[in-house]
Scaffold this motif. Structure first.
Motif, PDB file in Angstrom:
ATOM      1  N   HIS A 293       0.840  -1.216   0.000  1.00 12.78           N
ATOM      2  CA  HIS A 293       0.000   0.000   0.000  1.00 12.78           C
ATOM      3  C   HIS A 293       0.863   1.249   0.000  1.00 12.78           C
ATOM      4  N   LEU A 294       0.296   2.364  -0.458  1.00 15.09           N
ATOM      5  CA  LEU A 294       0.991   3.648  -0.387  1.00 15.09           C
ATOM      6  C   LEU A 294      -0.055   4.675   0.045  1.00 15.09           C
TER       7      LEU A 294
ATOM      8  N   SER B 161       2.473  11.597  -9.956  1.00 13.21           N
ATOM      9  CA  SER B 161       1.266  12.137  -9.336  1.00 13.21           C
ATOM     10  C   SER B 161       1.549  13.405  -8.513  1.00 13.21           C
ATOM     11  N   PHE B 162       2.668  13.407  -7.731  1.00 14.12           N
ATOM     12  CA  PHE B 162       2.878  14.573  -6.867  1.00 14.12           C
ATOM     13  C   PHE B 162       3.734  15.685  -7.496  1.00 14.12           C
ATOM     14  N   THR B 163       4.474  15.376  -8.591  1.00 14.16           N
ATOM     15  CA  THR B 163       5.377  16.384  -9.150  1.00 14.16           C
ATOM     16  C   THR B 163       4.708  17.703  -9.563  1.00 14.16           C
TER      17      THR B 163
ATOM     18  N   LEU C 122      -5.336  -0.041   5.897  1.00 14.66           N
ATOM     19  CA  LEU C 122      -4.181  -0.181   5.003  1.00 14.66           C
ATOM     20  C   LEU C 122      -2.887   0.267   5.670  1.00 14.66           C
ATOM     21  N   GLY C 123      -2.976   0.667   6.950  1.00  9.62           N
ATOM     22  CA  GLY C 123      -1.747   0.960   7.679  1.00  9.62           C
ATOM     23  C   GLY C 123      -1.546   2.395   8.132  1.00  9.62           C
ATOM     24  N   ALA C 124      -2.455   3.311   7.748  1.00 10.30           N
ATOM     25  CA  ALA C 124      -2.287   4.697   8.222  1.00 10.30           C
ATOM     26  C   ALA C 124      -2.525   4.729   9.730  1.00 10.30           C
ATOM     27  N   GLY C 125      -1.913   5.693  10.398  1.00 12.00           N
ATOM     28  CA  GLY C 125      -2.011   5.718  11.855  1.00 12.00           C
ATOM     29  C   GLY C 125      -2.173   7.107  12.426  1.00 12.00           C
TER      30      GLY C 125
ATOM     31  N   GLU D 265       9.355  10.797   8.739  1.00 11.20           N
ATOM     32  CA  GLU D 265       9.593   9.466   9.298  1.00 11.20           C
ATOM     33  C   GLU D 265       8.894   8.403   8.461  1.00 11.20           C
ATOM     34  N   GLU D 266       7.619   8.679   8.111  1.00 14.74           N
ATOM     35  CA  GLU D 266       6.833   7.720   7.308  1.00 14.74           C
ATOM     36  C   GLU D 266       7.526   7.469   5.975  1.00 14.74           C
ATOM     37  N   LEU D 267       8.023   8.567   5.398  1.00 14.24           N
ATOM     38  CA  LEU D 267       8.665   8.470   4.101  1.00 14.24           C
ATOM     39  C   LEU D 267       9.913   7.597   4.192  1.00 14.24           C
TER      40      LEU D 267
HETATM   41  C1  HEM Z   1       2.316   8.866   3.958  1.00 14.84           C
HETATM   42  C2  HEM Z   1       5.283  10.441   0.472  1.00 14.84           C
HETATM   43  C3  HEM Z   1       3.238  14.817   0.664  1.00 14.84           C
HETATM   44  C4  HEM Z   1      -0.186  12.993   3.588  1.00 14.84           C
HETATM   45  C5  HEM Z   1       3.319   8.938   3.028  1.00 14.84           C
HETATM   46  C6  HEM Z   1       4.229   7.851   2.715  1.00 14.84           C
HETATM   47  C7  HEM Z   1       5.028   8.284   1.729  1.00 14.84           C
HETATM   48  C8  HEM Z   1       4.666   9.637   1.420  1.00 14.84           C
HETATM   49  C9  HEM Z   1       6.127   7.467   1.039  1.00 14.84           C
HETATM   50  C10 HEM Z   1       4.237   6.447   3.383  1.00 14.84           C
HETATM   51  C11 HEM Z   1       3.179   5.617   2.734  1.00 14.84           C
HETATM   52  C12 HEM Z   1       2.933   4.300   3.417  1.00 14.84           C
HETATM   53  O1  HEM Z   1       3.679   3.942   4.341  1.00 14.84           O
HETATM   54  O2  HEM Z   1       1.961   3.629   3.001  1.00 14.84           O
HETATM   55  C13 HEM Z   1       5.005  11.772   0.226  1.00 14.84           C
HETATM   56  C14 HEM Z   1       5.729  12.618  -0.691  1.00 14.84           C
HETATM   57  C15 HEM Z   1       5.177  13.847  -0.614  1.00 14.84           C
HETATM   58  C16 HEM Z   1       4.067  13.776   0.317  1.00 14.84           C
HETATM   59  C17 HEM Z   1       6.921  12.178  -1.539  1.00 14.84           C
HETATM   60  C18 HEM Z   1       5.639  15.068  -1.370  1.00 14.84           C
HETATM   61  C19 HEM Z   1       4.947  15.616  -2.290  1.00 14.84           C
HETATM   62  C20 HEM Z   1       2.132  14.703   1.479  1.00 14.84           C
HETATM   63  C21 HEM Z   1       1.194  15.765   1.748  1.00 14.84           C
HETATM   64  C22 HEM Z   1       0.227  15.245   2.566  1.00 14.84           C
HETATM   65  C23 HEM Z   1       0.558  13.860   2.811  1.00 14.84           C
HETATM   66  C24 HEM Z   1       1.302  17.189   1.215  1.00 14.84           C
HETATM   67  C25 HEM Z   1      -0.984  15.917   3.135  1.00 14.84           C
HETATM   68  C26 HEM Z   1      -1.698  16.807   2.486  1.00 14.84           C
HETATM   69  C27 HEM Z   1       0.199  11.719   3.941  1.00 14.84           C
HETATM   70  C28 HEM Z   1      -0.567  10.852   4.839  1.00 14.84           C
HETATM   71  C29 HEM Z   1       0.160   9.664   4.961  1.00 14.84           C
HETATM   72  C30 HEM Z   1       1.353   9.826   4.124  1.00 14.84           C
HETATM   73  C31 HEM Z   1      -1.925  11.175   5.499  1.00 14.84           C
HETATM   74  C32 HEM Z   1      -0.216   8.422   5.814  1.00 14.84           C
HETATM   75  C33 HEM Z   1       0.056   8.752   7.267  1.00 14.84           C
HETATM   76  C34 HEM Z   1      -0.113   7.614   8.227  1.00 14.84           C
HETATM   77  O3  HEM Z   1       0.418   6.517   7.955  1.00 14.84           O
HETATM   78  O4  HEM Z   1      -0.769   7.838   9.268  1.00 14.84           O
HETATM   79  N1  HEM Z   1       3.614  10.012   2.232  1.00 14.84           N
HETATM   80  N2  HEM Z   1       4.010  12.495   0.806  1.00 14.84           N
HETATM   81  N3  HEM Z   1       1.714  13.569   2.146  1.00 14.84           N
HETATM   82  N4  HEM Z   1       1.330  11.071   3.528  1.00 14.84           N
HETATM   83 FE1  HEM Z   1       2.639  11.785   2.164  1.00 14.84          FE
END
Ligand code: HEM
Length: 200
Positions: free
Chosen positions: A1-2, A28-30, A97-100, A191-193
């Protein structure tokens, strides 16, 4: 999942090579990231900063600007998150799907930001303040960044006073208190990233 709404869907085809998953995710994000760069260039005074500092603020602050811009993707009343493709998923689905905790914190942030009822000019000025308030480690010309920050904060205060009447002082204070909240969301999200990169 992502499970990131910057993707088009939280589901990932398990047969796809991870390189392709990243490729599609970055497509998608670029555009959104490019918009932040264009937005930064449109902030009066930003392009007068040393190029090194422009890059530093963008690196540190892009996520925070995007968080503000896309806060409305989180619908706390309906308990859904809309991904960049336009598809909506329930919070329960995303949790399964794993969000927390981070997902919860982002929902809470978005709800409180929406409650301030900013118009689009206030939103833009707030995003400008967010960007120039990004982490300053490595910034060379601190005094110019601070001068620009002061100018933008004064502009935001004047606009909020003009638009929000009696509530303007609390609205302005609450906006400034969003800056450390955004920093903390940024840290949690990084951290998630990182974990995702290690264990996709
Ligand atoms: C989680 C990448 C921007 C909201 C994640 C994950 C990645 C990621 C790799 C982990 C996914 C997983 O473990 O399934 C990025 C990148 C961004 C970006 C490269 C740069 C553009 C954002 C923004 C938001 C956001 C702007 C909000 C508006 C979230 C949320 C999660 C997440 C809600 C899941 C959190 C959780 O596990 O509780 N992101 N993200 N992200 N991202 Fe991003």
């Amino acid at each position: 999942h992502l499970v990131c709404p910057m993707n088009s869907s939280p589901y990932v085809d398990p047969c796809k090579p991870s390189q392709q998953v990243w490729e599609e995710f970055s497509q998608s994000f670029t555009p959104a990231v490019r918009d932040v760069v264009d937005f930064a260039k449109s902030i009066p005074g930003f392009r007068d900063l040393p190029e090194h500092d422009q890059v530093g603020l963008l690196k540190a602050g892009t996520f925070e600007v995007l968080m503000v811009r896309f806060a409305s993707l989180f619908n706390v009343v309906e308990r859904t998150v809309t991904f960049l493709s336009g598809k909506r998923y329930s919070l329960d689905t995303l949790r399964s799907l794993g969000a927390g905790e981070l997902l919860n914190s982002m929902c809470e942030f978005s709800e409180k930001l929406a409650a301030l009822r900013l118009d689009s000019d206030e939103m833009r000025l707030f995003m400008a303040v967010v960007l120039v308030s990004a982490d300053r480690s490595g910034i060379q010309d601190l005094s110019s960044v601070e001068a620009l920050q002061d100018q933008l904060i004064r502009g935001l205060r004047n606009l909020v006073i003009h638009n929000h009447g009696e509530e303007s002082a609390t609205t302005f204070t609450k906006l400034l208190l969003k800056l450390p909240e955004l920093r903390s969301l940024n840290n949690m999200h990084s951290e998630e990233l990182l974990t995702f990169k290690v264990h996709p």
